[in-house]
Design a protein around this motif. Sequence first.
Motif, mmCIF file in Angstrom:
data_model
loop_
_atom_site.group_PDB
_atom_site.id
_atom_site.type_symbol
_atom_site.label_atom_id
_atom_site.label_comp_id
_atom_site.label_asym_id
_atom_site.label_seq_id
_atom_site.Cartn_x
_atom_site.Cartn_y
_atom_site.Cartn_z
ATOM 1 N N PHE A 44 0.836 -1.171 -0.071
ATOM 2 C CA PHE A 44 0.042 -0.085 -0.111
ATOM 3 C C PHE A 44 0.901 1.341 -0.055
ATOM 4 O O PHE A 44 1.301 1.667 1.223
ATOM 5 C CB PHE A 44 -0.869 0.024 1.173
ATOM 6 C CG PHE A 44 -1.808 -1.158 1.427
ATOM 7 C CD1 PHE A 44 -2.901 -1.244 0.378
ATOM 8 C CD2 PHE A 44 -1.508 -2.211 2.213
ATOM 9 C CE1 PHE A 44 -3.875 -2.338 0.591
ATOM 10 C CE2 PHE A 44 -2.497 -3.240 2.359
ATOM 11 C CZ PHE A 44 -3.512 -3.247 1.595
ATOM 12 N N LEU A 78 4.038 0.993 2.193
ATOM 13 C CA LEU A 78 3.962 0.086 3.101
ATOM 14 C C LEU A 78 4.005 -1.256 2.638
ATOM 15 O O LEU A 78 3.232 -1.683 1.667
ATOM 16 C CB LEU A 78 2.795 0.252 3.926
ATOM 17 C CG LEU A 78 2.562 -0.717 5.220
ATOM 18 C CD1 LEU A 78 2.891 -0.267 6.427
ATOM 19 C CD2 LEU A 78 0.999 -1.234 5.074
ATOM 20 N N SER A 104 0.140 -7.190 11.227
ATOM 21 C CA SER A 104 1.147 -7.962 10.616
ATOM 22 C C SER A 104 0.685 -8.520 9.131
ATOM 23 O O SER A 104 1.471 -9.251 8.378
ATOM 24 C CB SER A 104 1.350 -9.129 11.573
ATOM 25 O OG SER A 104 0.223 -9.917 11.771
ATOM 26 N N GLY A 105 -0.468 -8.212 8.833
ATOM 27 C CA GLY A 105 -0.953 -8.374 7.462
ATOM 28 C C GLY A 105 -1.947 -9.625 7.164
ATOM 29 O O GLY A 105 -2.049 -10.059 6.193
ATOM 30 N N SER A 118 -5.170 -9.932 7.707
ATOM 31 C CA SER A 118 -6.260 -9.640 6.884
ATOM 32 C C SER A 118 -6.133 -9.268 5.560
ATOM 33 O O SER A 118 -7.007 -9.539 4.619
ATOM 34 C CB SER A 118 -7.282 -8.520 7.720
ATOM 35 O OG SER A 118 -7.589 -8.878 8.970
ATOM 36 N N GLN A 137 -13.119 -9.759 9.363
ATOM 37 C CA GLN A 137 -12.643 -9.565 10.856
ATOM 38 C C GLN A 137 -13.782 -8.673 11.470
ATOM 39 O O GLN A 137 -14.459 -8.800 12.818
ATOM 40 C CB GLN A 137 -11.453 -8.973 11.043
ATOM 41 C CG GLN A 137 -10.916 -8.526 12.339
ATOM 42 C CD GLN A 137 -9.344 -8.061 12.215
ATOM 43 O OE1 GLN A 137 -8.746 -7.941 11.336
ATOM 44 N NE2 GLN A 137 -9.091 -7.399 13.444
HETATM 45 P P1 ADP Z 1 -3.938 -7.565 10.793
HETATM 46 O O1 ADP Z 1 -5.132 -8.238 10.083
HETATM 47 O O2 ADP Z 1 -2.687 -8.483 10.651
HETATM 48 O O3 ADP Z 1 -3.925 -6.819 11.888
HETATM 49 P P2 ADP Z 1 -4.009 -5.951 8.295
HETATM 50 O O4 ADP Z 1 -3.544 -6.884 7.194
HETATM 51 O O5 ADP Z 1 -5.255 -5.564 8.174
HETATM 52 O O6 ADP Z 1 -3.314 -6.611 9.882
HETATM 53 O O7 ADP Z 1 -3.131 -4.735 7.906
HETATM 54 C C1 ADP Z 1 -1.549 -4.900 7.616
HETATM 55 C C2 ADP Z 1 -1.002 -3.477 7.422
HETATM 56 O O8 ADP Z 1 -1.652 -3.011 6.258
HETATM 57 C C3 ADP Z 1 -1.550 -2.342 8.369
HETATM 58 O O9 ADP Z 1 -0.279 -1.579 8.656
HETATM 59 C C4 ADP Z 1 -2.847 -1.568 7.705
HETATM 60 O O10 ADP Z 1 -2.515 -0.436 8.251
HETATM 61 C C5 ADP Z 1 -2.183 -1.722 6.417
HETATM 62 N N1 ADP Z 1 -3.411 -1.966 5.422
HETATM 63 C C6 ADP Z 1 -4.212 -2.577 5.533
HETATM 64 N N2 ADP Z 1 -5.380 -2.492 4.562
HETATM 65 C C7 ADP Z 1 -4.917 -1.279 3.935
HETATM 66 C C8 ADP Z 1 -5.444 -0.291 2.843
HETATM 67 N N3 ADP Z 1 -6.684 -0.855 2.216
HETATM 68 N N4 ADP Z 1 -4.625 0.398 2.476
HETATM 69 C C9 ADP Z 1 -3.605 0.926 3.455
HETATM 70 N N5 ADP Z 1 -3.015 0.310 4.161
HETATM 71 C C10 ADP Z 1 -3.531 -0.962 4.549
#
Ligand code: ADP
Length: 672
Positions: A419, A422, A446-447, A449, A491
């Motif tokens: 993203f 990131l 941690s990625g 979801s 989630q």
């Molecule tokens: P988890 O489910 O392990 O808690 P996520 O997969 O939701 O973590 O998120 C992983 C990282 O990706 C986080 O830093 C989150 O902020 C970022 N992130 C997730 N979805 C998006 C998005 N649509 N746009 C920008 N950043 C995202």
Amino acid sequence: MVSAALAYVSRPLLSLTLERRRALGLFALSLALLLFPLVYDDDATIDSVANALSYATLALGLNVVVGFAGLLDLGYAAFFAIGAYYYGIFTSFQVMPAWSEAWAPLAFLGLVEKMNQGGPDLVHFTLSFWLALPTAAIVSAAFGVCFGAPTLRLRGDYLAIVTLGFGEIVPIVARNMDGVTNGAAGLNGIQAPRLFGHSFGVDSTPYYYVGLGLVALLIFLSSRLRDSRVGRAWMAIREDETAANAMGVNPVRFKLLAFAIGAAFAGMTGVFFVAKLQTATPEMFNFNVSSMLLVMVVLGGMGSVWGVVVGAVLLQLMQTWFLPQVTGWLHDLGELVGSQFLVGIDLVQWTQLFFGIILIGMMLYRRNGLIPATRKAPPLNFAAQHAEVTRGGFLHLDRIPRWEPGEGALDIRGVSVRFGGLVALDSIDINVPAGGVVAVIGPNGSGKSTLFNVITGLVPAHSGSIVFRGHELLGLAPHEVLTRGVARTFQNIRLFPNLTVLENVMVGRHARLRSGAVASVLHTPGNRTEERAAETSVLDLIAMFGNRLTPRIGQVVSGLSYANRRRVEIARALASRPQILLLDEPTAGMNPAETLELAEQIKSLHGMGLTILIIEHKLDVVTTLADTVVVLDHGVKIAEGRPEEIRRNEQVLTAYLGRAARAAIMEADRVA
Ligand code: ADP
Ligand code: MG
């Protein structure tokens, strides 16, 4: 005396079933409407009612777009105009090309006639009203599709602005295409309908009956569509487009369908409206009409078929009958008391103000309209709740068919998701064997979801491949991924809040059903068998959660407890009959007893052969369920192994608890 008589009359009525009472009410209403012009022989009033009926048909069409599919259309009158001008142009004397023999076949069919006004022979279009109704529906629907295809990818406010523009453009085009539409002066000499050789002329009564017939037809079409696979897809899109897409609904296709059907309703009404007035001018289709129709839909109840009819008729009668009447009274009063102010008042000029007041009033006191679309089932009474508490948690899995062994292998290789700067997933490899349970754990952010999102097509991957049962999933849209046999939960629970438990789970079945709009309207045998089978299998799935959901199938899900909403979401995912189920923190927010119960149920599903990929924080759940645990940290896979190995893995402990805590745990282990 009177009350005794009423009780005597109403007792047999009350003893009828609800359905019988409804049918009786409908019959009485139809009879009253059919007899109305015969009993009340006042042409002006019949005319007002006929006009109100044409607004009811428009409101029914707009209701498909706004109420069912949730697409805010501020330019709906454009389709009304298209139908109106279509009929106007092909029946008036505005467009008259030169006659040639090529027109002869059409003349034979009665669609045109040869005319001579002194000069060369000309063609006069003589499209029949009865043919114009269905063809205008098709023409308007085609415009709806052409206009919708590029714009329906927009959501909410953006769509509203674009449709507003379209609504403005159509009258402007009509005003400027002088040769075809006679510009601002409008079309004149539009043919009145003819039936059995008699012209309707200017008598209001036949128009009243045609209007009544149209309203009845559109009520029928709307109700059939609402209670079908198509209607469920529309409402799912309205409630949560992303979730609908992930459950197998193709949003673009169903939005287009809603737009086309709404446009078709408006096109037919346009024909009726100008045939009745025998003239069409651009002013008849401006923004005021679109906004008035929206007020009608909101007043009656968005998504409520009977509601919007009532809303339209009430508002139209308010405009053409009530406000002039009250204005007259005020004038009389003004003359009586000698007030110039009262004599000068014209309430009809204030119609927009009244619309505004009505809208605000509805928003404050009755958001769902006069006749709300969702009839809320009453909450369970004490006895029912008690029964649930004492018997809850029983598994009824016997009616769910088992999964074929050897199905459902998922192979994720080198998948990266970014993203911006990131890196949410960095070259991840995960292999889920057919029939296995793999758990993904890792700290927040941690990625995990994101992993689910990339598998289900909600976010694109930068590299890698995801192969499921031999097919690449990357690059597919979410509904295509679901069709391949991958279903998920979210989630942060994404149900369709204003639909019932049963409707929510039925949406999950969408991709496995075939019925389109036509089959749904006609209730073809295939459609009926399919719907009945779908409902049975969905009820069996719901029964999987024992008494938790079964007593509540008629309840709107927004009123359910948190744990029950999670259960509905799992049932909805299972309804698509997936080969692999992705669960994103299914026990989050559940108490220990509920967690245990759900873990048991997931375990049973696994026992029946379903492949499962689960994100879970509670380690005891992970340990009881999973064969393999994958640990993510900052988008990187830091460990993979059997649950008991992962528990003692240094890197995992560091990631979860930090360096100091890990040292303390290791020390304690060593001492022990
Ligand atoms: P988890 O489910 O392990 O808690 P996520 O997969 O939701 O973590 O998120 C992983 C990282 O990706 C986080 O830093 C989150 O902020 C970022 N992130 C997730 N979805 C998006 C998005 N649509 N746009 C920008 N950043 C995202
Ligand atoms: Mg997450």
